[in-house]
Design a protein around this motif. Structure first.
Motif, short mmCIF file in Angstrom:
data_model
loop_
_atom_site.label_atom_id
_atom_site.label_comp_id
_atom_site.label_asym_id
_atom_site.label_seq_id
_atom_site.Cartn_x
_atom_site.Cartn_y
_atom_site.Cartn_z
N ILE A 25 41.34 5.58 53.44
CA ILE A 25 41.09 4.41 54.28
C ILE A 25 41.55 4.64 55.73
CG2 ILE A 25 43.23 3.15 53.85
CD1 ILE A 25 39.73 1.59 53.78
N ALA A 26 42.31 5.69 55.98
CA ALA A 26 42.75 6.00 57.34
C ALA A 26 41.54 6.28 58.22
CB ALA A 26 43.68 7.21 57.32
N THR A 27 41.70 6.09 59.51
CA THR A 27 40.59 6.36 60.43
C THR A 27 40.54 7.85 60.78
OG1 THR A 27 41.89 6.03 62.45
CG2 THR A 27 40.83 4.06 61.47
N ALA A 28 39.40 8.25 61.30
CA ALA A 28 39.24 9.63 61.75
C ALA A 28 40.24 9.94 62.87
CB ALA A 28 37.81 9.87 62.22
N SER A 29 40.53 8.96 63.72
CA SER A 29 41.53 9.14 64.78
C SER A 29 42.91 9.43 64.19
CB SER A 29 41.64 7.89 65.66
OG SER A 29 40.47 7.71 66.40
N GLU A 30 43.30 8.67 63.18
CA GLU A 30 44.59 8.88 62.52
C GLU A 30 44.64 10.25 61.84
OE1 GLU A 30 45.64 4.24 61.37
OE2 GLU A 30 44.32 5.41 60.06
N LYS A 50 44.59 7.96 38.91
CA LYS A 50 44.85 9.24 38.27
C LYS A 50 43.59 9.96 37.77
CE LYS A 50 45.86 7.73 33.58
NZ LYS A 50 45.66 8.65 32.52
N ASP A 51 42.53 9.22 37.48
CA ASP A 51 41.30 9.85 36.99
C ASP A 51 40.32 10.18 38.11
OD1 ASP A 51 42.17 9.75 34.33
OD2 ASP A 51 41.45 7.68 34.12
N ASP A 52 40.68 9.88 39.34
CA ASP A 52 39.83 10.14 40.49
C ASP A 52 39.85 11.65 40.80
OD1 ASP A 52 38.18 9.64 42.63
OD2 ASP A 52 39.72 8.74 43.89
N ALA A 53 38.87 12.09 41.57
CA ALA A 53 38.81 13.49 42.01
C ALA A 53 39.48 13.64 43.36
CB ALA A 53 37.36 13.94 42.10
N TRP A 54 40.00 14.84 43.63
CA TRP A 54 40.56 15.14 44.94
C TRP A 54 39.44 15.25 45.96
CZ3 TRP A 54 45.53 14.56 45.66
CH2 TRP A 54 46.40 14.74 44.59
N ALA A 55 39.76 14.97 47.21
CA ALA A 55 38.81 15.14 48.31
C ALA A 55 39.53 15.84 49.44
CB ALA A 55 38.28 13.78 48.76
N MET A 56 38.75 16.33 50.42
CA MET A 56 39.34 17.02 51.56
C MET A 56 38.52 16.69 52.80
SD MET A 56 40.27 21.08 51.95
CE MET A 56 40.71 21.14 50.25
N ASN A 77 36.15 5.77 58.87
CA ASN A 77 37.20 6.03 57.89
C ASN A 77 37.05 7.42 57.30
OD1 ASN A 77 36.56 2.83 57.49
ND2 ASN A 77 38.74 3.31 57.40
N VAL A 78 38.17 7.99 56.88
CA VAL A 78 38.17 9.33 56.29
C VAL A 78 37.22 9.40 55.09
CG1 VAL A 78 39.62 11.00 55.04
CG2 VAL A 78 40.47 9.92 57.14
N TYR A 79 37.18 8.35 54.27
CA TYR A 79 36.32 8.40 53.08
C TYR A 79 34.83 8.55 53.44
CZ TYR A 79 35.18 3.41 53.67
OH TYR A 79 34.75 2.20 54.16
N GLU A 80 34.45 8.22 54.67
CA GLU A 80 33.07 8.35 55.11
C GLU A 80 32.70 9.80 55.46
OE1 GLU A 80 31.64 5.15 57.87
OE2 GLU A 80 33.79 4.65 57.87
#
Length: 134
Positions: A25-30, A50-56, A77-80
């Motif tokens: 949820i952090a912003t790209a700026s952060e 806990k069942d979620d996958a890692w992202a980078m 947002n980072v998730y985007e």
């Protein structure tokens, strides 16, 4: 090729031990500020459960998904922009197979996992630059 089993170099032998992470949820700026302060070119994105996958998220994600399209980093947002799922490698995997897996997946780096816990990061560059393999 290494023929003696005791001399096989494993992912845990070549990984960097620090993993820098951020919430999706952090912003790209952060995220960019954290990358600058930690002096890294990637951030691992925390799992939501806990069942979620890692992202980078990596520098190239900022270039392709924020800068080139002209988006405001404070409104993205980072998730985007993150890559998910991320392939992890077992800590005891032979680096020959680590290199092959990361390369064929089109990645430059991968988190190293031991007993379900991330313990480090291995990169294609570290396999060549940080070791006495050649």
């Amino acid at each position: 090729m290494v023929s003696d089993k005791t001399s096989i170099i494993r992912a845990r032998d070549v990984m960097s031990k620090g993993i820098v992470s951020i919430d999706g949820i952090a912003t790209a700026s952060e995220a960019a500020a954290k990358m600058r302060s930690e002096k890294v070119s990637y951030l691992l994105v925390n799992k939501r459960h806990k069942d979620d996958a890692w992202a980078m998220v990596v520098v190239q994600d900022f270039i392709k998904k924020v800068i080139i399209p002209g988006r405001s980093p404070s409104e993205v947002n980072v998730y985007e922009i993150m890559t998910k799922p991320v392939i992890t490698v077992p800590a005891d995997m032979d680096i020959r197979y680590v290199a092959r897996l990361i390369y064929r997946a089109g990645m430059r780096r991968a988190p190293v996992e031991d007993c379900g816990e991330l313990i480090g990061m291995v990169s294609l560059a570290s396999l060549i630059l940080d070791n006495d393999l050649f």
